[in-house]
Design an enzyme around this catalytic site. Structure first.
Site, PDB file in Angstrom:
ATOM      1  N   GLU A   9      -8.980 -32.916 -27.173  1.00  0.00           N
ATOM      2  CA  GLU A   9      -9.076 -33.375 -25.787  1.00  0.00           C
ATOM      3  C   GLU A   9      -8.101 -34.531 -25.616  1.00  0.00           C
ATOM      4  OE1 GLU A   9     -13.207 -34.472 -25.024  1.00  0.00           O
ATOM      5  OE2 GLU A   9     -13.733 -33.299 -26.795  1.00  0.00           O
ATOM      6  N   ARG A  53      -9.949 -26.326 -20.567  1.00  0.00           N
ATOM      7  CA  ARG A  53     -10.628 -27.036 -19.486  1.00  0.00           C
ATOM      8  C   ARG A  53      -9.752 -28.190 -19.016  1.00  0.00           C
ATOM      9  NH1 ARG A  53     -15.560 -31.218 -19.946  1.00  0.00           N
ATOM     10  NH2 ARG A  53     -16.272 -31.278 -17.780  1.00  0.00           N
ATOM     11  N   TYR A  55      -9.777 -31.471 -16.191  1.00  0.00           N
ATOM     12  CA  TYR A  55     -10.645 -32.213 -15.284  1.00  0.00           C
ATOM     13  C   TYR A  55     -10.233 -33.676 -15.204  1.00  0.00           C
ATOM     14  CZ  TYR A  55     -12.961 -33.593 -19.681  1.00  0.00           C
ATOM     15  OH  TYR A  55     -13.221 -34.068 -20.947  1.00  0.00           O
ATOM     16  N   ASP A  57     -11.093 -37.451 -15.830  1.00  0.00           N
ATOM     17  CA  ASP A  57     -11.971 -38.282 -16.644  1.00  0.00           C
ATOM     18  C   ASP A  57     -12.047 -39.690 -16.049  1.00  0.00           C
ATOM     19  OD1 ASP A  57     -13.728 -38.810 -18.647  1.00  0.00           O
ATOM     20  OD2 ASP A  57     -12.278 -38.789 -20.273  1.00  0.00           O
ATOM     21  N   GLU A  63      -7.497 -34.951 -17.837  1.00  0.00           N
ATOM     22  CA  GLU A  63      -7.827 -34.635 -19.229  1.00  0.00           C
ATOM     23  C   GLU A  63      -7.734 -33.138 -19.457  1.00  0.00           C
ATOM     24  OE1 GLU A  63     -11.377 -35.114 -22.560  1.00  0.00           O
ATOM     25  OE2 GLU A  63     -11.017 -36.693 -21.080  1.00  0.00           O
ATOM     26  N   THR A  66      -8.292 -28.360 -25.065  1.00  0.00           N
ATOM     27  CA  THR A  66      -7.789 -27.070 -25.524  1.00  0.00           C
ATOM     28  C   THR A  66      -8.925 -26.045 -25.584  1.00  0.00           C
ATOM     29  OG1 THR A  66      -8.217 -27.484 -27.874  1.00  0.00           O
ATOM     30  CG2 THR A  66      -6.074 -28.203 -26.999  1.00  0.00           C
ATOM     31  N   TRP A 418     -18.494 -23.924 -21.326  1.00  0.00           N
ATOM     32  CA  TRP A 418     -18.117 -23.552 -22.687  1.00  0.00           C
ATOM     33  C   TRP A 418     -18.973 -22.398 -23.216  1.00  0.00           C
ATOM     34  CZ3 TRP A 418     -13.615 -25.131 -24.227  1.00  0.00           C
ATOM     35  CH2 TRP A 418     -13.102 -26.369 -23.823  1.00  0.00           C
TER      36      TRP A 418
END
Length: 458
Positions: A9, A53, A55, A57, A63, A66, A418
């Site tokens: 991340e 993902r 988004y 942060d 952010e 993977t 997820w």
């Protein structure tokens, strides 16, 4: 040897440089970047067709997480794909600003600190066995992670008592605990948040928040590869005894402040060792571990590179000017100050430090070095470009990515996380996907077949 799932991340720094005196909230700039990646989805976070993902942060940082990867090279590829996706959003985002009369340039940096002293992270995730004692594992891992920065640090120029000083790691000075459940208020070497996104009876997540974001593919490969090797050997019973540090937080900061790598840190038993000496203890145990059992051949390559890097760091760190971020950046700044006959306190030095991490390949200093053959690559650019839209083909990410691609093609509303997928509306059923190693899901295939058939006969 047991399979493992990996993830990275990266929180990115974001700057808008306007042409003229314009104030623009960063949330708006980030919104235009989101539009390029996730049409019609702002402001919610979302998963992409490659299974990753994206988004917002804390602190208005984009952010990128993977997708789940089950091998180290795939992880390096998908980490780089995150950079490319953000880079690809810049032209459209700047055009949207111009449409509103707000011309300027957007900068995205893959780094870990800003000019005000705030920090944002690069988090590593390793799926690990639930049946091993987590606390015994962490005690053995902490000395490794404290000293790993000597080849995984990104480098940083900071002023100490008004004088510029070069640090090996950007994150080291912001670590306050050995272990903690927080990622912000009490940042730790190992985060104890237990979200395996898998069968919780079999697995837990090892969440590492101490590492720097790397521009160098070689450094990312070695950072994750060595951690994987050490975790695997400890899980298999190849323990590393007697390496506990007297004060790990103090040690990680002291090591970071010494680019000569000569600093000795104190162990619990009173001995004093350098970071290289501590790393060699882990290398010796890892060699014994690999010699004792069958394993992924990639780990042989990781071990070979690990030994080579430590040898060169001991002889002269500048030998790694093409592989290790902090060495590359130090060489770049030294060359600049010599050419311009200026000191390290020159404002341009701090600008160079930042520009090293610019993800725009025609502008970022790391990429200018790479284009001149001054940075070692470990993956092919073709694979990185493919990973921008294609998920790993051997993990749960394939199910998620294919599902999202299908739903978008059918113009269907969907909900994804997820561990589950859902088509909203007709056939509204939440399908659990708890096995991160499985690239197929029979129920998802049935659902997509039903929806396609219904479309066909309308």
């Amino acid at each position: 040897m047991q399979q493992r799932i990996f993830g990275l991340e990266n929180e990115y720094g974001l700057i808008f440089s306007p042409n003229g005196k314009i104030y623009l909230p960063m949330e708006k700039v980030l919104g235009y970047i989101f539009e390029g990646l996730i049409p019609n989805s702002w402001p919610s976070n979302a998963f992409l067709v490659n299974g990753a993902r994206f988004y917002q942060d804390t602190g208005c940082h984009p952010e990128y997480s993977t997708p789940e990867c089950d091998n180290i090279l795939d992880l390096v590829i998908h980490d780089k794909a995150g950079e490319r996706l953000l880079e690809a959003c810049l032209p459209a985002a700047e055009e949207r600003l111009r449409e509103e009369g707000l011309s300027g340039e957007i900068y995205i940096f893959k780094n870990n600190t800003d000019s005000l002293g705030n920090t944002y992270g690069c988090h590593e995730n390793y799926l690990m066995r639930r049946d091993v004692d987590f606390w015994k594992v962490t005690e053995q891992l902490i000395p490794f992670f404290v000293t790993r920065q000597i080849y995984s640090g990104a480098g940083k120029v900071l002023k100490v008592s008004g004088k510029p000083q070069y640090f090996i790691s950007q994150r080291a000075q912001h670590i306050h605990e050995k272990t903690s459940s927080s990622t912000t208020s009490s940042r730790s070497i190992i985060n104890t948040r237990d979200e395996p996104h898998a069968d919780a009876e079999k697995y837990r997540r090892l969440h590492i928040i101490v590492g720097d974001s790397n521009m160098s593919e070689y450094a990312t490969y070695l950072k994750v590869g060595t951690a994987t090797l050490v975790l695997s050997m400890i899980e298999a019973g190849f323990s590393v005894a007697g390496m506990e540090l007297e004060d790990p937080v103090k040690a990680i900061r002291e090591i970071s402040r010494d680019p000569t790598l000569n600093k000795k840190v104190k162990l619990d038993d009173g001995r004093q060792m350098t970071a290289i000496e501590i790393q060699r203890v882990y290398v010796k145990r890892a060699t014994e571990f690999l010699d004792a059992q069958a394993h992924d051949p990639v780990l042989d390559d990781v071990l070979t590179k690990w030994v080579s890097v430590l040898d060169r760091l001991e002889e002269d760190p500048m030998q790694l000017v093409h592989e290790v971020d902090w060495v590359m950046k130090k060489h770049l700044i030294q060359s600049y100050t010599e050419k311009k006959d200026c000191g390290w306190d020159d404002p341009r030095v701090f600008l160079l430090d930042l520009q090293f991490h610019d993800v725009k390949r025609t502008r970022g200093l790391y990429y200018l070095m790479e284009n001149r053959g001054m940075a070692v690559r470990v993956v092919e650019e073709e694979a990185v470009q493919r990973a921008m839209s294609v998920p790993p083909q051997t993990t749960r990410a394939k199910v998620r990515g294919d599902f999202i691609r299908f739903a978008r093609a059918k113009n269907r509303s969907y909900t994804v996380d997820w561990t589950y997928l859902k088509l909203n509306g007709y056939w509204e059923e939440t399908i659990l996907c708890m096995d991160p190693f499985s690239a197929v899901n029979r129920r998802v295939e049935e659902l997509l077949s039903q929806v396609s058939g219904a479309r066909m006969y309308r």
